[in-house]
Design a protein around this motif. Structure first.
Motif, PDB file in Angstrom:
ATOM      1  N   ILE A 219     -27.525  28.307  17.090  1.00 43.61           N
ATOM      2  CA  ILE A 219     -27.210  29.377  18.038  1.00 43.61           C
ATOM      3  C   ILE A 219     -27.660  28.967  19.437  1.00 43.61           C
ATOM      4  O   ILE A 219     -26.954  29.170  20.437  1.00 43.61           O
ATOM      5  CB  ILE A 219     -27.883  30.694  17.630  1.00 43.61           C
TER       6      ILE A 219
ATOM      7  N   VAL B 146     -19.690  30.932  16.310  1.00 35.52           N
ATOM      8  CA  VAL B 146     -20.128  31.839  17.375  1.00 35.52           C
ATOM      9  C   VAL B 146     -19.002  32.081  18.373  1.00 35.52           C
ATOM     10  O   VAL B 146     -18.286  31.150  18.757  1.00 35.52           O
ATOM     11  CB  VAL B 146     -21.346  31.239  18.132  1.00 35.52           C
TER      12      VAL B 146
ATOM     13  N   VAL C 124     -22.305  36.282  16.522  1.00 28.71           N
ATOM     14  CA  VAL C 124     -22.562  35.276  15.497  1.00 28.71           C
ATOM     15  C   VAL C 124     -21.831  35.713  14.228  1.00 28.71           C
ATOM     16  O   VAL C 124     -22.246  36.633  13.533  1.00 28.71           O
ATOM     17  CB  VAL C 124     -24.069  35.124  15.229  1.00 28.71           C
TER      18      VAL C 124
END
Length: 419
Positions: A164, A195, A211
């Motif tokens: 992330i 994402v 996400v």
């Protein structure tokens, strides 16, 4: 009111880095001389009673100082080994979790030296899974890392998934919205996150809804190193050789020699004595003689380093020669890209399947993925990134900074969280 100082720490299996605020931007702090990344390694030098880190740790070990080299520390988090103690070679012992705290404290000191202030708040990266298919062990691993960070002097700690963070770094360079599959393939884990990113979305602090899925496997660079050592180097020491009755010689010693955090266990007097008594099991006694030299001269970490060097050398140039002169004069092993691809085929398959599973979990068609964003040291293995590109042929491949993208993205998250 001015925000309290903070940093972002990418504590990686193979390499680590730290991001710091500098004005309105985030920078990577110099952590070893002018370098903004360093190998995740600690050497306890028992000759000079010192402790050194990163490249200096590897250099002192290679130069032949007595002591204990510790690498791949992150890979033991969540395991039963993490809370146990390990011998440093001078009669003293230390817990593995304490070694992790020592290394994190070093990163914190380097950040403070750059910032000129004490730092007590940090965002730390974590893999999607520290441990595959074991939620309890995975939660334990995060608690162990948090405890190590607290022992290092950090009082406020937040975690962010490493892929992330890499997405945040990629997003900062986009001009339009995209669906990106982040492939963060480092030394210990291969992590994937799907994402939604874009210039409008990056204004938001809470990004949970962006996400769509994340998944990962505990298979990455050190697993390829281990395969190289087992398949190319250790047969010269008798791995998979046969005894006089046609059976394979016991192989546990070879698996331990090929696993960083187990290498030191083969040097105990008891094990060395047991190995000495196994000479009669080897049809070719040269294999046993080489094995005994390795354990008696404590060359296990050197062999593991040769395997890593061979992997890197082949990835860069197609073929290399592995020098085993310290085991036996003029002993060398040829190694090329075809062998690397073959020896790492199962690891490559598992990593590619983890990428496909990430997209399946999200309920998204592979053709809907706009970009594949590669980060992590092992994305330098072209056959591995090619396997992922073949899984998503319509996605645009984008290569980030292999060693610093995660740290940069963690810094972006820290800035949004703390500033």
């Amino acid at each position: 009111m001015q925000a309290k100082p903070y940093c972002a720490i990418d504590f990686g299996t193979s390499n680590s880095a730290v991001a710091l605020p500098r004005g309105e931007a985030m920078i990577l702090a110099p952590v070893e001389g002018a370098h903004t990344t360093l190998p995740t390694a600690v050497f306890f030098n028992t000759d000079e009673h010192t402790r050194v880190y990163g490249r200096a740790a590897l250099a002192e070990y290679i130069d032949g100082f007595d002591g204990r080299l510790m690498r791949s520390l992150k890979s033991i988090l969540g395991s039963s080994l993490a809370e146990t103690a390990t011998d440093l070679g001078d009669g003293s012992a230390i817990k593995y979790t304490e070694v992790i705290a020592i290394f994190v404290a070093f990163l914190k000191r380097q950040a403070e030296a750059c910032a000129g202030v004490a730092i007590e708040r940090a965002v730390l990266g974590r893999p999607v899974f520290f441990v595959d298919d074991d939620a309890h062990a995975d939660a334990l691993a995060e608690r162990q890392l948090a405890a190590a960070a607290q022992a290092a002097g950090l009082k406020e700690i937040h975690f962010q998934y490493e892929p992330i963070a890499a997405a945040f770094d990629y997003e900062s360079r986009l001009s339009a919205e995209a669906l990106v599959l982040v492939a963060d393939i480092g030394g210990g884990t291969s992590d994937f996150s799907l994402v939604r990113v874009g210039p409008e979305r990056m204004r938001r602090i809470e990004r949970k809804d962006d996400v769509l899925a994340h998944h990962g496997v505990h298979v990455a660079g050190t697993d390829f190193d281990r395969r190289v050592e087992l398949d190319a180097i250790l047969p010269e020491l008798g791995y998979r050789s046969l005894d006089p009755e046609g059976r394979e010689v016991p192989n546990r010693i070879y698996f331990d020699l090929a696993t960083w955090h187990l290498i030191n266990t083969v040097y105990s007097g008891k094990r060395v004595g047991e190995l000495a008594l196994m000479r009669h099991l080897y049809r070719d006694v040269r294999h046993h003689e080489r094995l005994m030299r390795v354990v008696e001269r404590r060359l296990g970490h050197a062999l593991a380093a040769r395997a890593e060097e061979a992997k890197i050398g082949v990835a860069a140039g197609g073929e290399t020669s592995i020098d085993l002169d310290d085991v036996e004069a003029d002993l060398r092993v040829a190694f090329d890209d075809a062998q690397l691809i073959e020896t790492g085929a199962e690891e490559t398959r598992r990593i590619a399947e983890a990428a496909r599973e990430t997209v399946r979990v999200a309920g998204v068609a592979p053709s809907s993925v706009d970009a594949l964003y590669f980060t992590g040291g092992s994305t330098g293995l072209h056959f591995l990134t090619n396997a992922l590109r073949e899984a998503f042929p319509e996605a645009r491949p984008v290569f980030g900074d292999r060693l610093a993208s995660v740290a940069a993205g963690l810094g972006i998250h820290a800035q949004r969280l703390f500033a």
